[in-house]
Structures are given as C-alpha cells and as structure tokens.
Design an enzyme around this catalytic site. Structure first.
Site, PDB file in Angstrom:
ATOM      1  N   GLN A  17       0.775  -1.245   0.000  1.00 46.95           N
ATOM      2  CA  GLN A  17       0.000   0.000   0.000  1.00 46.95           C
ATOM      3  C   GLN A  17       0.809   1.300   0.000  1.00 46.95           C
ATOM      4  OE1 GLN A  17      -3.406   2.347   2.606  1.00 46.95           O
ATOM      5  NE2 GLN A  17      -3.357   0.156   2.799  1.00 46.95           N
ATOM      6  N   ARG A  38       6.776  -8.827 -10.497  1.00 48.87           N
ATOM      7  CA  ARG A  38       7.416 -10.126 -10.646  1.00 48.87           C
ATOM      8  C   ARG A  38       6.558 -11.040 -11.516  1.00 48.87           C
ATOM      9  NH1 ARG A  38      10.290 -12.798  -5.787  1.00 48.87           N
ATOM     10  NH2 ARG A  38       9.058 -11.353  -4.562  1.00 48.87           N
ATOM     11  N   LEU A  72       8.514  -8.366 -15.198  1.00 51.49           N
ATOM     12  CA  LEU A  72       9.939  -8.461 -15.491  1.00 51.49           C
ATOM     13  C   LEU A  72      10.654  -9.088 -14.303  1.00 51.49           C
ATOM     14  CD1 LEU A  72      11.885  -7.385 -17.737  1.00 51.49           C
ATOM     15  CD2 LEU A  72      12.250  -5.391 -16.265  1.00 51.49           C
ATOM     16  N   ASN A  96       9.344   0.317  -2.427  1.00 54.33           N
ATOM     17  CA  ASN A  96       9.155   0.084  -0.982  1.00 54.33           C
ATOM     18  C   ASN A  96       9.400  -1.380  -0.644  1.00 54.33           C
ATOM     19  OD1 ASN A  96       6.627  -0.685  -2.178  1.00 54.33           O
ATOM     20  ND2 ASN A  96       5.609  -0.508  -0.201  1.00 54.33           N
ATOM     21  N   PHE A  97      10.547  -1.882  -1.124  1.00 53.42           N
ATOM     22  CA  PHE A  97      10.960  -3.237  -0.763  1.00 53.42           C
ATOM     23  C   PHE A  97      11.464  -3.255   0.674  1.00 53.42           C
ATOM     24  CE2 PHE A  97      12.010  -3.497  -5.460  1.00 53.42           C
ATOM     25  CZ  PHE A  97      10.918  -4.286  -5.754  1.00 53.42           C
ATOM     26  N   LYS A 137      11.356  -5.348   8.652  1.00 50.14           N
ATOM     27  CA  LYS A 137      10.270  -5.229   7.671  1.00 50.14           C
ATOM     28  C   LYS A 137       9.052  -4.702   8.423  1.00 50.14           C
ATOM     29  CE  LYS A 137      11.702  -8.656   4.389  1.00 50.14           C
ATOM     30  NZ  LYS A 137      11.372  -9.830   3.609  1.00 50.14           N
ATOM     31  N   TYR A 139       4.827  -3.433   8.415  1.00 49.42           N
ATOM     32  CA  TYR A 139       3.480  -3.232   7.865  1.00 49.42           C
ATOM     33  C   TYR A 139       2.763  -2.157   8.691  1.00 49.42           C
ATOM     34  CZ  TYR A 139       3.825  -7.385   4.907  1.00 49.42           C
ATOM     35  OH  TYR A 139       4.192  -8.287   3.937  1.00 49.42           O
ATOM     36  N   GLU A 140       1.604  -1.779   8.199  1.00 49.88           N
ATOM     37  CA  GLU A 140       0.801  -0.701   8.774  1.00 49.88           C
ATOM     38  C   GLU A 140       0.780  -0.645  10.309  1.00 49.88           C
ATOM     39  OE1 GLU A 140      -1.392   1.819   7.338  1.00 49.88           O
ATOM     40  OE2 GLU A 140      -1.384   2.346   9.452  1.00 49.88           O
ATOM     41  N   ASP A 169       0.663   3.364   6.106  1.00 54.14           N
ATOM     42  CA  ASP A 169       0.787   3.040   4.685  1.00 54.14           C
ATOM     43  C   ASP A 169       0.506   4.241   3.778  1.00 54.14           C
ATOM     44  OD1 ASP A 169       1.526   0.463   5.165  1.00 54.14           O
ATOM     45  OD2 ASP A 169      -0.435  -0.405   4.822  1.00 54.14           O
ATOM     46  N   GLY A 248      -6.609  17.678  19.561  1.00 52.34           N
ATOM     47  CA  GLY A 248      -5.961  18.976  19.464  1.00 52.34           C
ATOM     48  C   GLY A 248      -6.202  19.852  20.681  1.00 52.34           C
ATOM     49  N   GLY A 249      -7.189  19.525  21.484  1.00 56.78           N
ATOM     50  CA  GLY A 249      -7.465  20.333  22.669  1.00 56.78           C
ATOM     51  C   GLY A 249      -8.909  20.795  22.774  1.00 56.78           C
ATOM     52  N   GLN A 250      -9.731  20.513  21.737  1.00 54.24           N
ATOM     53  CA  GLN A 250     -11.145  20.872  21.834  1.00 54.24           C
ATOM     54  C   GLN A 250     -11.857  19.728  22.534  1.00 54.24           C
ATOM     55  OE1 GLN A 250      -9.837  19.761  19.004  1.00 54.24           O
ATOM     56  NE2 GLN A 250      -9.188  21.604  17.928  1.00 54.24           N
TER      57      GLN A 250
END
Ligand code: COA
Length: 416
Positions: A17, A38, A72, A96-97, A137, A139-140, A169, A248-250
C-alpha cells in the site's frame, strides 16, 4: 487537457500500500507510471482476499489505478538489462521493498545515480536509515505502534489501539509524493536527481505531533487539562489515551443518538469548542448555561464535562444522527454524524465531487474506489482501471526500442 505531470516517467517498483498509494496519486495527475512486477505473481495484493475468483482483489485495484503493468524478472541478467534501459529513460523510481532488497538486486543508489544522474530515487522503509530498527520489515500496524499512534489511541482502561486509517501506509505514500514533487522542482534548478526517503515511523509520528506537544506539557505541569482524566483521574509521566476526546485540545465526544441501542453507528461527534458554547446552549435549550460561572469557561466545564455530554445525549435521544446535525449546523456548531462505509459509498456529494468513483474493469465489471481527495480548478483527475498483470509488458518493451524478435526472446523474464 494537459495534466501537470504529463511527460514524467515513473518506474513503480512498489507493492502492498505505502508505495502504490504514492504512485497512484502521481498517475492521477498525469505521470506515466509503469509498475514493474514479478512474473507469475505480481504485487502480492492482487491475490489477497479476492472476492471474485480469478480477478484482481479490490485491495490491488483500489491502489493501482491509472498505471501500466510490466512483468519483469529483475533478478535475471536479461531482466536487469531491460530495467537499466528503463532507468535511463525515467524521471523517478519509487520502491518500498524490504531493507536492502534493491541493493541485493544490484540497484544501489550509487548504481542508479550512475545510470541516470537526473533520476529521483524515492523509497519507503519502516524506519529511517541508521535507525536502530532499520533492518525491520514493517506493515501498517507495526508503524502505528512505532510512531506513537497506538500508545495514544483508545481508552485509558484498554490496550493501545490501532486506527483503521492507514497512517503507516497511505500516509507515508503521501509524504513520499510530496518529497518526489519537491525533488522534481529541485531538479529543474540543479539538473540533478536525488534520493528521497520516507519512513513509516516518521510519517506516523508527523501526524502525532500534537501528542508530542502533550508529552512536553505533561512534563512541565503534571497534567493535561483537556483530557478526560482531568481533574478527577491520575496522570503518569506519559501521554495517556484520551478516548474520544479531541486530540488537538477541543473537548468533544462521540454521543448516542436515536437508535443507538440497535445501530452501532447511531452517534454524532460533538465538539465543545470555546467559541461555540453560546450557540450550543441555545441549540440545547439551555440559555441559562451561557453566563453560569459553572459552565461559562472551558476550565469551569471540564470537571463536569461528562455531565454536560449526558445532557446533550438526553437532547439527542429522539433525534437521528442526521436530524441532530441538521439542527446543530444552523447554530454553526462543529459536529458530524458517524458515517458508515455504506453511507459514504452511496453519498451523492462524494459521487458528484469524484471522491467516490465507480471504475470499469476488464475482469471485475466495475468497482468503487476513492478518487483524488485533492481538487484542482483546472483539472479533474480521472480514475482509470488498474492494469492486469503484465498488460503493458510488450507495449513498454517496444517503447524502449525492443524489436518483436527481442520481445519474443525475453519471454523467460516477462512471462505472466
Ligand atoms: N523480479 C524479481 N525479484 C523481485 C521483483 C521482480 N520484479 N520484485 C521484487 N523482487 C524480490 C526482491 O528483490 C526481494 O528479494 P530478496 O529479498 O531476495 O532480495 C523480494 O522480491 C521482495 O522482498 P520484500 O520487499 O522484502 O518483500 P516481503 O514480502 O518479504 O516484505 C514488506 C514485504 C512490505 C514487509 C517489505 O517490503 C517492507 O518492509 N517494505 C518497506 C516498508 C513498507 O513499505 N511496508 C509496507 C507498507 S504497505
């Protein structure tokens, strides 16, 4: 109409992603994005959680629109040769390998820069170069934990919590897109390419900067006055999870509306922003609160904020989330219904603006996706289907100057 990024050629060596979200955005804006995959399998997400047998999964189609696919094998010498030819002609390579994969393939930054000194090489990794975790490695959800989002999300009496939003991601991909565009502008001035690197940890932390603010406030004064823990609860020396309080503070909260007993999304988000207090009192039929010293200021309200939310919930009890927002909007009160994915998918405003788009696809029929959230006065980005695996291989090879015979000879490294 000419799109701003037309003429920019991008080698899209990305998967899953973070990388694909970046290159998809650039493709919407006109770049020629060639996804190198691939042979045989392609991006792993083509096969993950398929809802139609033999057709690319929605995960893939929703992150790879407007691209070409070139299969390829870039580990074989003939494949490397093709890639080198493509590199010489391209403006940007995005990857992003996992750590070190591109180097192992023989395409280190130094080699890429030698092949094409004008090319921008853009990478996503889990952690930044030199970080003590830079071999991992990622992930999210790993990134959400490493970037400070998980420790500050959720309820104080529950475990660290992951957000459904792709903070690790797609958010990292958006940061990378900004980096690439900046490097392209830089190249106009210097004539040189450069390496652009974004880590998922850094990108999550960038979105959590308000929590770093809170850490410093906490260390200085020992408490955080806008958090639900104040003034009755205890603070430790780290920023706590604040439930649904405004980051944020509200001061705000998710409040029940009519039907909440059976509908898990019959809620609105209600913010008691300082300037909205007077209209809130008027909307709720509580004008006496406007000047009452126990309610007048944010500081005075905080000790009994949940009693105030309780009063608002009583007012909401006979109103659906949509009815409530329709009343509150007339008073200029910041609020929103808690919308489900079903409601968003069918929202006529989102359809009209191109934020939710229906895309025809050769194998799937049509599917819904999220179009460009960025709107331009002179361009409406059009979303076209994601490519089938290897759909453009021969076309790309021909554009690189390979003859029909050469293309036939390359069958081993390009087979779908
Ligand atoms: N031809 C031949 N080989 C190819 C190829 C091609 N066209 N495309 C990729 N490969 C090879 C790579 O060279 C690499 O081989 P190697 O490990 O033997 O050197 C391998 O395929 C891919 O490795 P990797 O990227 O590490 O895949 P993975 O499935 O093991 O890990 C991730 C997946 C996402 C965890 C990892 O890529 C990663 O951490 N990426 C960086 C952070 C990131 O973007 N995370 C995902 C966010 S959505």
């Amino acid at each position: 109409m000419t799109k701003p990024l037309e003429g920019i050629k991008i080698i899209d060596f990305t998967h899953v992603q973070a990388g694909p979200a970046c290159t998809q955005l650039l493709a919407w804006f006109g770049a020629d994005v060639i996804k190198v995959e691939r042979p045989g399998s392609g991006d792993v997400t083509r096969n993950q959680l398929r809802d139609i047998p033999d057709a690319d999964a929605l995960y893939f189609t929703m992150l790879n629109s407007n691209k070409k696919s070139l299969t390829l094998d870039t580990k074989k010498p003939e494949g490397k040769e093709v890639l080198e030819r493509l590199i010489r002609e391209s403006d940007v390579l995005v990857e992003n390998f996992g750590p070190g994969a591109l180097d192992r393939m023989g395409f280190s930054w130094e080699r890429l820069n030698e092949l094409n000194p004008k090319m921008i090489v853009a990478s996503v990794k889990g952690f930044s170069d030199g970080h003590h975790y830079d071999d991992l490695k990622v992930y999210e959800n790993v990134a959400q934990c490493a970037g400070g989002a998980a420790s500050t999300t959720g309820f104080w009496d529950g475990p660290p919590t992951i957000s459904a939003a792709a903070l690790g991601d797609s958010n990292t991909g958006m940061h990378l897109a900004i980096g690439i565009l900046t490097a392209l502008l830089g190249r106009d001035k210097t004539g040189k390419g450069q390496k652009v690197a974004v880590s998922m940890q850094d990108s999550v932390l960038n979105l959590c900067r308000v929590k770093l603010r809170d850490q410093q406030r906490l260390e200085r004064v020992g408490y955080l006055e806008e958090y639900p823990q104040y003034p009755h609860g205890e603070f430790s020396d780290v920023v706590p999870r604040g439930g649904n309080a405004g980051g944020g503070g509200q001061p705000g909260w998710v409040l029940k509306c009519k039907g909440w007993e059976t509908d898990p999304n019959a809620y609105i988000y209600f913010t008691i922003q300082g300037h909205a207090w007077e209209p809130i009192c008027k909307a709720l039929g509580k004008p006496e609160w406007i000047d009452d010293p126990a309610y007048k200021t944010a500081e005075a309200r905080q000790p009994h904020i949940f009693e105030i939310f309780g009063t608002i919930e009583a007012w909401l009890a006979d109103k659906t989330k949509f009815e409530a927002v329709d009343i509150l909007r007339k008073f200029d009160i910041p609020c929103a219904p808690v919308l489900t994915m079903k409601e968003l998918a069918n929202d006529p405003s989102l359809r009209a603006s191109g934020t939710i788009v229906e895309v025809p696809h050769k194998k799937r029929g049509s599917y819904l996706t999220v179009g460009s959230p960025i709107k331009f006065s002179d361009m409406k980005p059009e979303v076209t289907a994601s490519p089938l695996l290897g759909e453009h291989t021969d076309e790309v090879l021909a554009s690189l100057g390979y003859s029909r015979q050469d293309i036939f000879n390359l069958r081993e490294v390009k087979a779908v």
